[in-house]
Design an enzyme around this catalytic site. Structure first.
Site, PDB file in Angstrom:
ATOM      1  N   GLU A   1      98.788 -30.592   4.531  1.00  0.00           N
ATOM      2  CA  GLU A   1      99.208 -31.663   5.450  1.00  0.00           C
ATOM      3  C   GLU A   1     100.014 -31.100   6.624  1.00  0.00           C
ATOM      4  OE1 GLU A   1     100.373 -35.334   3.792  1.00  0.00           O
ATOM      5  OE2 GLU A   1      98.632 -35.309   2.478  1.00  0.00           O
TER       6      GLU A   1
HETATM    7  C1  FAD Z   1      95.717 -27.034  -2.272  1.00  0.00           C
HETATM    8  C2  FAD Z   1      95.302 -27.365  -0.870  1.00  0.00           C
HETATM    9  C3  FAD Z   1      94.804 -28.615  -0.576  1.00  0.00           C
HETATM   10  C4  FAD Z   1      94.379 -28.942   0.701  1.00  0.00           C
HETATM   11  N1  FAD Z   1      93.878 -30.189   0.947  1.00  0.00           N
HETATM   12  C5  FAD Z   1      93.389 -30.490   2.159  1.00  0.00           C
HETATM   13  C6  FAD Z   1      92.791 -31.773   2.412  1.00  0.00           C
HETATM   14  O1  FAD Z   1      92.725 -32.615   1.516  1.00  0.00           O
HETATM   15  N2  FAD Z   1      92.330 -32.051   3.651  1.00  0.00           N
HETATM   16  C7  FAD Z   1      92.384 -31.127   4.659  1.00  0.00           C
HETATM   17  O2  FAD Z   1      91.951 -31.425   5.762  1.00  0.00           O
HETATM   18  N3  FAD Z   1      92.949 -29.906   4.454  1.00  0.00           N
HETATM   19  C8  FAD Z   1      93.448 -29.558   3.246  1.00  0.00           C
HETATM   20  N4  FAD Z   1      93.999 -28.312   3.022  1.00  0.00           N
HETATM   21  C9  FAD Z   1      94.072 -27.356   4.134  1.00  0.00           C
HETATM   22  C10 FAD Z   1      95.458 -27.306   4.715  1.00  0.00           C
HETATM   23  O3  FAD Z   1      95.730 -28.441   5.508  1.00  0.00           O
HETATM   24  C11 FAD Z   1      95.585 -25.996   5.522  1.00  0.00           C
HETATM   25  O4  FAD Z   1      95.596 -24.925   4.588  1.00  0.00           O
HETATM   26  C12 FAD Z   1      96.865 -25.985   6.356  1.00  0.00           C
HETATM   27  O5  FAD Z   1      96.841 -26.946   7.390  1.00  0.00           O
HETATM   28  C13 FAD Z   1      97.140 -24.604   6.974  1.00  0.00           C
HETATM   29  O6  FAD Z   1      96.018 -24.156   7.673  1.00  0.00           O
HETATM   30  P1  FAD Z   1      95.440 -22.714   7.357  1.00  0.00           P
HETATM   31  O7  FAD Z   1      95.316 -22.543   5.883  1.00  0.00           O
HETATM   32  O8  FAD Z   1      94.227 -22.549   8.216  1.00  0.00           O
HETATM   33  O9  FAD Z   1      96.554 -21.718   7.836  1.00  0.00           O
HETATM   34  P2  FAD Z   1      96.763 -21.189   9.301  1.00  0.00           P
HETATM   35  O10 FAD Z   1      96.677 -22.293  10.297  1.00  0.00           O
HETATM   36  O11 FAD Z   1      95.904 -19.977   9.520  1.00  0.00           O
HETATM   37  O12 FAD Z   1      98.274 -20.737   9.212  1.00  0.00           O
HETATM   38  C14 FAD Z   1      98.684 -19.508   8.614  1.00  0.00           C
HETATM   39  C15 FAD Z   1     100.162 -19.308   8.897  1.00  0.00           C
HETATM   40  O13 FAD Z   1     100.380 -19.164  10.307  1.00  0.00           O
HETATM   41  C16 FAD Z   1     101.308 -20.127  10.761  1.00  0.00           C
HETATM   42  N5  FAD Z   1     100.900 -20.573  12.083  1.00  0.00           N
HETATM   43  C17 FAD Z   1      99.688 -20.992  12.477  1.00  0.00           C
HETATM   44  N6  FAD Z   1      99.703 -21.333  13.772  1.00  0.00           N
HETATM   45  C18 FAD Z   1     100.955 -21.138  14.212  1.00  0.00           C
HETATM   46  C19 FAD Z   1     101.604 -21.321  15.468  1.00  0.00           C
HETATM   47  N7  FAD Z   1     100.979 -21.782  16.531  1.00  0.00           N
HETATM   48  N8  FAD Z   1     102.904 -20.997  15.534  1.00  0.00           N
HETATM   49  C20 FAD Z   1     103.583 -20.563  14.461  1.00  0.00           C
HETATM   50  N9  FAD Z   1     103.023 -20.361  13.246  1.00  0.00           N
HETATM   51  C21 FAD Z   1     101.729 -20.657  13.138  1.00  0.00           C
HETATM   52  C22 FAD Z   1     101.239 -21.257   9.745  1.00  0.00           C
HETATM   53  O14 FAD Z   1     102.429 -22.018   9.723  1.00  0.00           O
HETATM   54  C23 FAD Z   1     101.026 -20.478   8.468  1.00  0.00           C
HETATM   55  O15 FAD Z   1     102.264 -20.012   7.977  1.00  0.00           O
HETATM   56  C24 FAD Z   1      94.451 -27.977   1.733  1.00  0.00           C
HETATM   57  C25 FAD Z   1      94.984 -26.697   1.458  1.00  0.00           C
HETATM   58  C26 FAD Z   1      95.392 -26.383   0.174  1.00  0.00           C
HETATM   59  C27 FAD Z   1      95.958 -25.001  -0.074  1.00  0.00           C
END
Ligand code: FAD
Length: 232
Positions: free
Chosen positions: A37
């Site tokens: 989220e």
């Molecule tokens: C158990 C689980 C359930 C989930 N359920 C859903 C769901 O129901 N629906 C759905 O749509 N998604 C879902 N997700 C996905 C979830 O929303 C994403 O994992 C989350 O938004 C983070 O995106 P990412 O994994 O691509 O990480 P990234 O966006 O690649 O981020 C990696 C790291 O970099 C940091 N970062 C990224 N961009 C920036 C920036 N501009 N400035 C500073 N720091 C930054 C982030 O804070 C993080 O620490 C789920 C994930 C998990 C693990």
């Protein structure tokens, strides 16, 4: 949640680390809330970023209260002794002052950087931490005040202690994050004035006995030998 489940692991000792004890799953369940989220980092930047955008569009009046805090910084502080006889009244007064810290940091940051503020991610995150701590502490205090009105101070002794403890830790976090923010954009006299304001806005008239407050909560838990704060 993360902090509570972490303490839970500690209480279980070595077994806390094992999937056979309940805390391991509780810790992972709590940990994921910092990722899904929207990650903590993104949500923090959004919280303050959106507030600032709304203020710039004139939808939220942030700048006027921020300027009032700026004027207060250059005025002589009141030396009146406030009446804190009502339960949690000093705590509510502290919340008012902590809001001034947010206005001081966020207001000055907007004045300094304007729309370019969104590029100052660490500053946005620091301001957001201040906002979050105020929200959490105020929510705890307001909930406890409602409970006191419904029951009594004596019956809410532990909830009062927990609210006071939360506020105390919030004040420490806010001091730290505000210092980081202020030192990132203010120097010399301006920095000194803002740091003096920070001191003024985070000062307790009567610091509660923190160790005793923890004992009040611990006595309740050990007395009942279970988590005692859920309604039956
Ligand atoms: C158990 C689980 C359930 C989930 N359920 C859903 C769901 O129901 N629906 C759905 O749509 N998604 C879902 N997700 C996905 C979830 O929303 C994403 O994992 C989350 O938004 C983070 O995106 P990412 O994994 O691509 O990480 P990234 O966006 O690649 O981020 C990696 C790291 O970099 C940091 N970062 C990224 N961009 C920036 C920036 N501009 N400035 C500073 N720091 C930054 C982030 O804070 C993080 O620490 C789920 C994930 C998990 C693990």
């Amino acid at each position: 949640m993360q902090a509570c489940s972490d303490e839970g692991i500690q209480i279980y000792g070595g077994m806390g680390f094992s999937a056979d004890a309940p805390m391991e799953a509780a810790w992972r369940d709590a940990r994921i809330s910092r990722i899904y989220e929207g990650t903590n980092e993104i949500n923090r930047m959004l919280a303050v970023g959106m507030l600032v955008k709304k203020a710039m569009k004139g939808h939220v009046n942030l700048l006027e209260p921020a300027m009032a805090v700026g004027n207060e910084l250059t005025s002589i502080p009141s030396f009146d002794t406030p009446d804190f006889s009502e339960p949690l009244s000093e705590e509510m007064d502290m919340i008012k002052k902590l809001k001034k810290v947010f206005l001081m940091v966020a207001g000055s940051a907007v004045q300094k950087f304007g729309p370019a503020l969104e590029e100052h991610q660490q500053l946005l995150i620091a301001a957001s931490d201040i906002l979050i701590e105020i929200y959490m502490a105020e929510s705890a205090i307001l909930r406890t005040q409602k409970n006191i009105a419904r029951t009594s101070v004596e019956e809410q002794k532990e909830q009062i202690a927990m609210s006071q403890l939360y506020l105390y830790s919030a004040v420490k976090i806010i001091q730290n994050r505000a210092e980081e923010g202020i030192s990132s954009f203010a120097e010399g006299d301006e920095q000194r004035m803002m740091l003096m304001g920070l001191k003024r806005f985070t000062k307790y008239a009567n610091l509660p006995n923190i160790i005793e407050l923890r004992n009040v909560v611990a006595d309740k838990v050990t007395g009942e030998n279970k988590y005692p704060f859920t309604k039956a």
